[in-house]
Scaffold this active site. Structure first.
Site, PDB file in Angstrom:
ATOM      1  N   SER A 277      -9.511   1.432   3.277  1.00 56.58           N
ATOM      2  CA  SER A 277      -8.687   2.275   2.435  1.00 56.58           C
ATOM      3  C   SER A 277      -7.645   1.504   1.609  1.00 56.58           C
ATOM      4  O   SER A 277      -7.101   2.039   0.643  1.00 56.58           O
ATOM      5  CB  SER A 277      -7.951   3.310   3.282  1.00 56.58           C
TER       6      SER A 277
ATOM      7  N   SER B 258      -9.639  -1.101   7.249  1.00 59.17           N
ATOM      8  CA  SER B 258      -9.041  -0.811   5.943  1.00 59.17           C
ATOM      9  C   SER B 258      -8.383  -1.991   5.252  1.00 59.17           C
ATOM     10  O   SER B 258      -8.045  -1.892   4.073  1.00 59.17           O
ATOM     11  CB  SER B 258      -8.019   0.320   6.074  1.00 59.17           C
TER      12      SER B 258
ATOM     13  N   LYS C 243       0.872  -1.177   0.000  1.00 55.24           N
ATOM     14  CA  LYS C 243       0.000   0.000   0.000  1.00 55.24           C
ATOM     15  C   LYS C 243       0.908   1.226   0.000  1.00 55.24           C
ATOM     16  O   LYS C 243       1.949   1.220   0.680  1.00 55.24           O
ATOM     17  CB  LYS C 243      -0.865  -0.068   1.261  1.00 55.24           C
TER      18      LYS C 243
END
Lengths: 460, 96
Positions: free
Chosen positions: A139, A163, A64
């Site tokens: 996210s 997330s 990420k």
């Protein structure tokens, strides 16, 4: 069913080339913000020449883009860090690289990990792996999608309130949010320090066990890390499992409840006892979360001031303007919402009513979990009330967006391990995940339970 | 139940070092108002005598030896991250 194993005995250069080619073929999903091709190929050549080895020898992965990693900027999907070239790597990345893994790219996210759909990325949303008109979840949406599309066998994410779990559920992959303190956060862009955790996405439980056992452990650079306790284990037979009634209400879509009940039936068929349990504080957890987390966000994001690194506004005339305009230009609206809510709940006159009250309510929630875990080995419920929603469906209404987190934030506030396990699809073909929540430090037991029930993988 | 006024938004923006455009401030006023109304539900909870939970590590103080660790970083590498630098010093705009 390990997918990582398929990569271990192949040429690392070929592994990397194939992963990058597949990433390029799937650009329309917008799952990746950058490829670290040059560095990845250099490392792959070293692996093939026997200079680097280990348990992940030549295995490509994605991080990420809020993990500091070499080879491409670390943007946190924000204009603020658009050109930020990290001078160091996250401990989690270093540990994986030390075992021969090769980072090939950096995945899209909601800017600064604020969001549940990846629509808050300053660089545009990621599309769902099963339906490009729907959100990836967030996210860590990009990390979930690259795993679901089989671009890489695993990807890293961060989970502050859901997330990792929510996008895992939306894309039919495994996602683990470990116990708070399991994996070092050093070198990961901070969001809310009391609930930020690092975990991974995989297509099966065995791969998650391997990746977590490499990343876990105490790091002197993150004083909240726990001594390493993560060790893959055999499943405990005849477990007592609590089905959280508060997670199976009318507000949860019927097909999501159906998939959850089917998973419960499988648990029973495997010899476990599943009983309905109550978690009355669950209904307050989202309000607690949206006080505690913005408070911590407002503090953690104060560092972005346009002076030492990150975006700086041009032609400023006062110090207030330097800070104010740099931050206004560098943050997306959701970042500003959270910073300002944080400023509100921490300001004099409101501190006791909101922040302190929320931290007391958090105690009540933790106590309810502790009480349940005196009788039960694990808890089960859905991950999210719905499968992936349409792009744009919730962007105008922040509360509606936050409600997707309603069943993931409780474990975050209590620091408990929780995993999202693929549990089939809706009639429209959208994946649904169930959530298993365990006692603190029972991460490996949860994965063992999921592994023992592993069914046919959700196929794209 | 409106709790957040336009003045409140400007005050919060100032506390947060954010210089907002008027349009964005108007939108944020509505959003913040909705969020505050939502989180206000905690007021119905009786928390008399309950201690707050600020962290969930079970860890107490974590000590380390008081020795310098540069974390493998040089000052130069850090100055390089700044938007503007001169001779290994961060350069900022003149604001006085």
């Amino acid at each position: 069913m390990s997918k990582i194993a398929d990569y271990l005995n192949q040429s690392a250069v070929e592994n990397v080339k194939q992963a990058i080619a597949k990433a390029r073929q799937n650009e329309s999903y917008h799952a990746l913000l950058s490829l670290t091709e040059t560095r990845a190929l250099e490392r792959a050549a070293k692996v093939d020449n026997g200079l680097i080895g280990g348990r992940l020898k030549g295995v490509p992965f994605v991080v990420k883009d809020n993990f500091l990693a070499f080879g491409a900027p670390t943007t946190a999907a924000s204009k603020m860090l658009e050109n930020f070239n990290a001078p160091l790597q996250a401990t989690a990345v270093e540990k994986l690289e030390a075992e021969g893994a090769i980072c090939i790219g950096k995945a899209n996210l909601d800017a600064f990990a604020h969001g549940g759909s990846t629509e808050n990325s300053a660089f545009g949303p990621t599309k769902n792996a099963f339906d490009q008109t729907r959100v990836a979840g967030g996210s860590s949406g990009g990390s979930a999608v690259v795993t679901a599309l089989d671009i890489v066998p695993f990807a890293l994410g961060s989970d502050t309130g859901g997330s990792i779990r929510e996008p895992a559920s939306f894309n039919g992959v495994y996602g683990i949010k470990p116990s708070y303190g399991t994996v070092s956060r050093y070198g990961v862009v901070a969001m809310a320090s009391s609930t930020d955790t690092i975990g991974c996405f995989t297509t099966n439980a065995a791969d998650a066990e391997l990746v977590m056992s490499i990343m876990s452990g105490r790091d002197p650079k993150d004083m909240t890390t726990l001594p390493d306790f993560f060790a893959p284990t055999a499943v405990k037979p005849s477990q007592r499992i609590g089905l959280v009634k508060d997670f199976m209400s009318e507000g949860v879509e019927p097909e999501v409840r159906d998939r959850t009940n089917e998973y419960v039936a499988k648990l029973r068929a495997a010899g476990h006892t599943v009983e309905e349990v109550e978690l009355p504080m669950a209904k307050y957890a989202l309000a607690v979360y949206y006080i505690v987390v913005p408070a911590e966000v407002s503090s953690n994001l104060a560092r972005y001031d346009g002076v030492r690194y990150g975006h700086r506004a041009e032609a400023v005339k006062t110090l207030a303007e330097l800070y104010g305009r740099s931050r206004d230009e560098g943050f997306v609206t959701e970042n500003k919402r959270r910073i300002m809510i944080g400023s509100y709940v921490l300001s004099s006159g409101f501190f006791d009513a909101y922040y302190l009250q929320a931290q007391k309510a958090r105690t009540l929630l933790v106590n309810e979990f502790d009480q349940l875990f005196t009788d039960y080995d694990a808890l089960i419920g859905p991950v999210a009330p719905m499968p992936a929603f349409a792009l744009g469906a919730n962007t105008a209404d922040p509360i509606k967006m936050y409600l997707a987190d309603i069943m993931t934030v409780p474990a975050s506030l209590a620091g408990l391990p929780a995993i999202s396990v693929p549990a089939g699809k809706t009639s429209a073909g959208l994946p649904v995940g169930v959530q298993l929540i365990g006692k603190r430090r029972a991460d490996a037991q949860l994965l063992a339970l999921a592994k023992s029930l592993e069914c046919d993988e959700v196929k794209n | 139940m409106t709790q957040i006024s336009r003045d409140d938004v400007q005050h919060l923006a100032q506390l947060s070092s954010l210089q907002l455009s008027d349009d964005e401030a108007d939108g944020l006023r509505v959003d913040l108002d909705n969020i505050v109304n939502y989180i206000h539900q905690l007021s119905e909870l009786d928390t008399t005598g309950v201690e707050p939970t600020y962290q969930v590590t079970d860890l107490q103080n974590v000590w380390r030896d008081d020795v310098v660790d540069d974390y493998g970083l040089t000052g130069q590498a850090l100055v390089k991250l700044a938007p503007d630098a001169v001779e290994n010093q961060i350069k900022v705009p003149k604001v006085l």
